[in-house]
Write a protein that holds these residues in place. Structure first.
Motif, PDB file in Angstrom:
ATOM      1  N   THR A 107      18.023 -10.666 -20.245  1.00 56.63           N
ATOM      2  CA  THR A 107      18.500 -10.578 -18.948  1.00 56.63           C
ATOM      3  C   THR A 107      19.760 -11.293 -18.709  1.00 56.63           C
ATOM      4  O   THR A 107      20.568 -10.762 -18.013  1.00 56.63           O
ATOM      5  N   LEU A 108      19.884 -12.179 -19.496  1.00 57.81           N
ATOM      6  CA  LEU A 108      21.106 -13.171 -19.336  1.00 57.81           C
ATOM      7  C   LEU A 108      22.429 -12.254 -19.911  1.00 57.81           C
ATOM      8  O   LEU A 108      23.633 -12.203 -19.237  1.00 57.81           O
ATOM      9  N   LYS A 109      22.062 -11.888 -21.115  1.00 59.13           N
ATOM     10  CA  LYS A 109      23.327 -11.087 -21.662  1.00 59.13           C
ATOM     11  C   LYS A 109      23.777  -9.848 -20.729  1.00 59.13           C
ATOM     12  O   LYS A 109      25.017  -9.612 -20.833  1.00 59.13           O
ATOM     13  N   ASP A 110      22.695  -9.275 -20.286  1.00 57.64           N
ATOM     14  CA  ASP A 110      23.002  -7.885 -19.454  1.00 57.64           C
ATOM     15  C   ASP A 110      23.457  -8.307 -17.986  1.00 57.64           C
ATOM     16  O   ASP A 110      23.730  -7.434 -17.177  1.00 57.64           O
ATOM     17  N   SER A 111      23.549  -9.387 -17.687  1.00 56.62           N
ATOM     18  CA  SER A 111      23.995  -9.793 -16.203  1.00 56.62           C
ATOM     19  C   SER A 111      25.395  -9.758 -16.209  1.00 56.62           C
ATOM     20  O   SER A 111      25.981 -10.803 -16.635  1.00 56.62           O
ATOM     21  N   PRO A 112      26.102  -9.200 -15.126  1.00 63.23           N
ATOM     22  CA  PRO A 112      27.370  -9.448 -14.787  1.00 63.23           C
ATOM     23  C   PRO A 112      27.646 -10.720 -14.142  1.00 63.23           C
ATOM     24  O   PRO A 112      28.781 -11.305 -14.451  1.00 63.23           O
ATOM     25  N   GLU A 113      26.635 -11.324 -13.283  1.00 61.07           N
ATOM     26  CA  GLU A 113      26.798 -12.638 -12.832  1.00 61.07           C
ATOM     27  C   GLU A 113      27.014 -13.778 -14.041  1.00 61.07           C
ATOM     28  O   GLU A 113      27.783 -14.715 -13.864  1.00 61.07           O
ATOM     29  N   PHE A 114      26.205 -13.585 -14.825  1.00 62.33           N
ATOM     30  CA  PHE A 114      26.201 -14.490 -16.271  1.00 62.33           C
ATOM     31  C   PHE A 114      27.630 -14.525 -16.777  1.00 62.33           C
ATOM     32  O   PHE A 114      28.040 -15.559 -17.125  1.00 62.33           O
ATOM     33  N   ASP A 115      28.069 -13.168 -17.298  1.00 61.69           N
ATOM     34  CA  ASP A 115      29.342 -12.993 -17.767  1.00 61.69           C
ATOM     35  C   ASP A 115      30.226 -13.785 -16.763  1.00 61.69           C
ATOM     36  O   ASP A 115      31.024 -14.305 -17.234  1.00 61.69           O
ATOM     37  N   SER A 116      30.318 -13.565 -15.672  1.00 64.67           N
ATOM     38  CA  SER A 116      31.408 -14.088 -14.783  1.00 64.67           C
ATOM     39  C   SER A 116      31.405 -15.562 -14.565  1.00 64.67           C
ATOM     40  O   SER A 116      32.470 -16.320 -14.511  1.00 64.67           O
ATOM     41  N   ALA A 117      30.087 -16.119 -14.461  1.00 62.82           N
ATOM     42  CA  ALA A 117      29.812 -17.718 -14.697  1.00 62.82           C
ATOM     43  C   ALA A 117      30.456 -18.247 -15.613  1.00 62.82           C
ATOM     44  O   ALA A 117      31.218 -19.077 -15.706  1.00 62.82           O
ATOM     45  N   CYS A 118      30.258 -17.541 -16.749  1.00 63.08           N
ATOM     46  CA  CYS A 118      30.599 -18.193 -18.301  1.00 63.08           C
ATOM     47  C   CYS A 118      32.128 -18.141 -18.176  1.00 63.08           C
ATOM     48  O   CYS A 118      32.907 -19.041 -18.747  1.00 63.08           O
TER      49      CYS A 118
END
Length: 164
Positions: A12-23
């Motif tokens: 879920t984390l790896k597939d999340s564009p929001e997670f990528d953006s935040a990182c």
């Protein structure tokens, strides 16, 4: 539930564009704070970076908001760094290593909180079932079966709730 839940949260984390953006945003902030004097994020920046990530993710990802309501502790940050550091071997984390650190950090925090939620809910329900069994003088096989079904149901409900 541990391994399956861990893999589900990680995906879920790896597939999340929001997670990528935040990182990416927090990684850039860390580089800017050191005025790009280093090729990546330094270990001493990781605690502050994890707080910034938590702030961004808790508003963007329901999974983080629900299961990681507090920023990760220093111990969690250190453990996540050790697991990523052994892979990278460098003194700084590049962008992909920083993302791996963030996945490790939030996956472990979320899974830990999920396990704690299950451990809190199951004994209360089992005590209620046992009390009901004593009052109604039900057989121990019936009460034991109900306890098992209840524990499995709680674990399944929590697991199914991990998708965000």
């Amino acid at each position: 539930m541990g391994v399956a839940a861990s893999k589900k949260v990680e995906k879920t984390l790896k597939d999340s564009p929001e997670f990528d953006s935040a990182c990416n945003s927090v990684y850039s902030d860390c580089l800017n704070l050191t005025q790009h004097a280093f090729p990546g994020v330094l270990p001493y920046q990781l605690s502050d970076a994890s707080d910034r990530l938590h702030l961004k993710l808790s508003t963007a990802l329901p999974l983080v908001k629900k299961w990681a309501s507090l920023p990760p502790s220093q111990t969690q940050v250190d453990q996540a760094f050790k697991s990523v550091e052994s892979d990278s071997g460098g003194e700084t984390l590049n962008s992909s290593e920083f993302k791996a650190f963030a996945v490790e950090l939030f996956r472990d925090a979320i899974v830990s909180n999920v396990q704690n939620a299950v451990l809190r809910r199951v004994p209360i329900g089992i005590a209620g079932i046992a009390g009901f069994g004593m009052v109604t003088r039900s057989g121990k096989d019936l009460v034991g079966g109900l306890m098992g079904i209840y524990a499995l149901g709680v674990a399944a409900a929590v697991y199914l709730n991990l998708s965000g």
